[in-house]
Design a protein around this motif. Structure first.
Motif, short mmCIF file in Angstrom:
data_model
loop_
_atom_site.label_atom_id
_atom_site.label_comp_id
_atom_site.label_asym_id
_atom_site.label_seq_id
_atom_site.Cartn_x
_atom_site.Cartn_y
_atom_site.Cartn_z
N UNK A 101 8.84 45.03 -8.45
CA UNK A 101 10.01 45.07 -7.56
C UNK A 101 10.72 46.42 -7.63
N UNK A 102 11.43 46.73 -6.55
CA UNK A 102 12.18 47.97 -6.46
C UNK A 102 13.56 47.78 -7.08
N UNK A 103 13.94 48.73 -7.92
CA UNK A 103 15.28 48.74 -8.51
C UNK A 103 16.25 49.54 -7.64
N UNK A 104 15.72 50.31 -6.72
CA UNK A 104 16.52 51.10 -5.79
C UNK A 104 15.60 51.67 -4.74
N UNK A 105 16.15 52.10 -3.63
CA UNK A 105 15.35 52.68 -2.57
C UNK A 105 16.17 53.68 -1.76
N UNK A 106 15.47 54.63 -1.14
CA UNK A 106 16.16 55.68 -0.40
C UNK A 106 15.16 56.29 0.58
N UNK A 107 15.67 56.96 1.60
CA UNK A 107 14.83 57.64 2.57
C UNK A 107 15.59 58.81 3.15
N UNK A 108 14.88 59.90 3.42
CA UNK A 108 15.51 61.06 4.03
C UNK A 108 14.56 61.70 5.03
N UNK A 109 15.13 62.35 6.03
CA UNK A 109 14.31 63.06 7.01
C UNK A 109 13.99 64.48 6.53
N UNK A 110 14.56 64.91 5.40
CA UNK A 110 14.23 66.23 4.89
C UNK A 110 12.80 66.22 4.35
N UNK A 111 12.24 67.41 4.16
CA UNK A 111 10.89 67.50 3.61
C UNK A 111 9.84 66.87 4.50
N UNK A 112 10.08 66.83 5.80
CA UNK A 112 9.20 66.20 6.77
C UNK A 112 9.22 64.68 6.65
N UNK A 113 10.24 64.14 6.01
CA UNK A 113 10.38 62.70 5.84
C UNK A 113 9.80 62.25 4.51
N UNK A 114 10.65 61.69 3.64
CA UNK A 114 10.22 61.25 2.32
C UNK A 114 10.90 59.92 2.01
N UNK A 115 10.13 58.97 1.49
CA UNK A 115 10.68 57.69 1.05
C UNK A 115 10.61 57.65 -0.47
N UNK A 116 11.61 57.01 -1.10
CA UNK A 116 11.66 56.93 -2.55
C UNK A 116 12.04 55.52 -2.98
N UNK A 117 11.43 55.05 -4.05
CA UNK A 117 11.81 53.79 -4.66
C UNK A 117 11.94 54.00 -6.17
N UNK A 118 12.78 53.20 -6.79
CA UNK A 118 12.95 53.27 -8.23
C UNK A 118 12.24 52.09 -8.87
N UNK A 119 11.32 52.39 -9.78
CA UNK A 119 10.53 51.37 -10.46
C UNK A 119 10.49 51.72 -11.95
N UNK A 120 10.83 50.76 -12.79
CA UNK A 120 10.86 50.99 -14.24
C UNK A 120 11.73 52.20 -14.60
N UNK A 121 12.79 52.39 -13.85
CA UNK A 121 13.71 53.48 -14.11
C UNK A 121 13.27 54.83 -13.61
N UNK A 122 12.12 54.90 -12.93
CA UNK A 122 11.57 56.17 -12.45
C UNK A 122 11.62 56.19 -10.92
N UNK A 123 12.15 57.28 -10.36
CA UNK A 123 12.11 57.45 -8.91
C UNK A 123 10.72 57.96 -8.51
N UNK A 124 10.11 57.25 -7.56
CA UNK A 124 8.77 57.59 -7.08
C UNK A 124 8.87 57.91 -5.59
N UNK A 125 8.34 59.05 -5.20
CA UNK A 125 8.48 59.56 -3.84
C UNK A 125 7.12 59.60 -3.14
N UNK A 126 7.11 59.25 -1.87
CA UNK A 126 5.93 59.43 -1.02
C UNK A 126 6.23 60.52 -0.02
N UNK A 127 5.39 61.56 -0.02
CA UNK A 127 5.62 62.74 0.83
C UNK A 127 4.36 63.08 1.61
N UNK A 128 4.57 63.69 2.76
CA UNK A 128 3.46 64.13 3.62
C UNK A 128 3.94 65.37 4.37
N UNK A 129 3.54 66.53 3.89
CA UNK A 129 4.02 67.78 4.49
C UNK A 129 3.29 68.11 5.78
#
Length: 285
Positions: free
Chosen positions: A101-129
């Protein structure tokens, strides 16, 4: 690499976080996390039964969380449904699916669009330049000067800097298709397979200079013996010329007690549903 705290000063565009399709499987050991970066070739649309094949490969790889690139319609939702996993639903070219499960989530249009979720206290980002003005074509097809190559990399360099600014200084894993080779790979020892060029590719160097480790190259330090090419298991020719083969998919990390203990490319062969290989890295937390 041992930074703490999270600063988010960039305006964020909202996105819907969907519930898991079914109950998520039991969590793996609390002190490990296996991350996969997977360009899905337009959500599996380029091959027959693509969604099932993608889900099967994720399961076979033993991933806990997967950074997805190249969305198609509702492909992320369908992949998550096959797995019974949690997922983001950005409606863009990046998403994340996770057995945890996600402990947090976020999204931004910067960096060509990046989504982030927090899992086990770590922020994990998906990026595609950005994929335009692809650097290996400058070097291998156009014989451009280094000055021209670096100038054409300006967009990806800027996108990498935007991601860093948004991510702040907390422990993080940034995974995705950077559409750029690594400065760790185009070296004097590998000139013969890289069009007689040594290039300090800016996108990866931006992350390295900010303290991010390249998990694959950390575990496999000899760039000549273990090139780790992810582009491309499918594309070998380009208008009658050999397509440059490169490592352009990455799992980068920084901070806290994170440590990469294994990293490998994943996929290829008959039935593989992507024109990229995936990358799978295992971390201790």
């Amino acid at each position: 690499m041992r930074n703490t705290g999270r600063a988010l000063a960039v305006a964020v565009t909202a996105f819907a976080l969907a519930a898991p399709a079914t109950a998520a499987p039991a969590a793996p050991a609390a002190d490990t996390l296996t991350v996969m970066s997977f360009n899905t070739w337009h959500g599996g649309a380029q091959v027959s039964d693509g969604i099932n094949k993608i889900a099967q490969q994720i399961t076979s790889a033993g991933a806990d969380v997967v950074s997805l690139q190249e969305y198609s319609t509702d492909s992320t939702k369908k992949i998550a449904a096959k797995l019974g996993w949690y997922y983001t639903d950005t409606g863009t070219h990046v998403d994340i699916v996770s057995r945890l499960p996600f402990e947090g989530e976020d999204w931004t249009s910067t960096g060509n669009g990046v989504v982030a979720v927090k899992i086990k206290g770590i922020w994990i980002y998906s990026a595609h330049l950005s994929y335009t003005q692809y650097g290996p074509y400058n070097a291998c097809f156009d014989n451009d000067s280094y000055e021209t190559i670096y100038a054409d990399e300006a967009t990806r360099r800027k996108q990498a800097q935007e991601i860093l600014s948004w991510a702040g200084s907390s422990p993080a894993i940034i995974a995705g298709d950077l559409n750029s080779p690594s400065h760790l790979d185009w070296t004097a020892d590998t000139k013969s397979v890289h069009c007689n060029s040594v290039v300090a590719w800016p996108a990866t160097k931006v992350f390295a200079d900010a303290g991010y480790w390249d998990s694959y190259r950390e575990v496999n330090p000899n760039e000549a013996a273990t090139p780790g090419n992810t582009w491309s298991p499918v594309v070998k020719q380009n208008a009658g010329r050999p397509e440059p083969q490169d490592r352009i998919d990455f799992i980068l990390y920084r901070g806290g007690s994170l440590d990469a203990t294994s990293s490998r490319t994943w996929g290829g062969g008959s039935g593989w549903p992507s024109d990229h290989l995936a990358v799978v890295s295992r971390f201790t937390l």
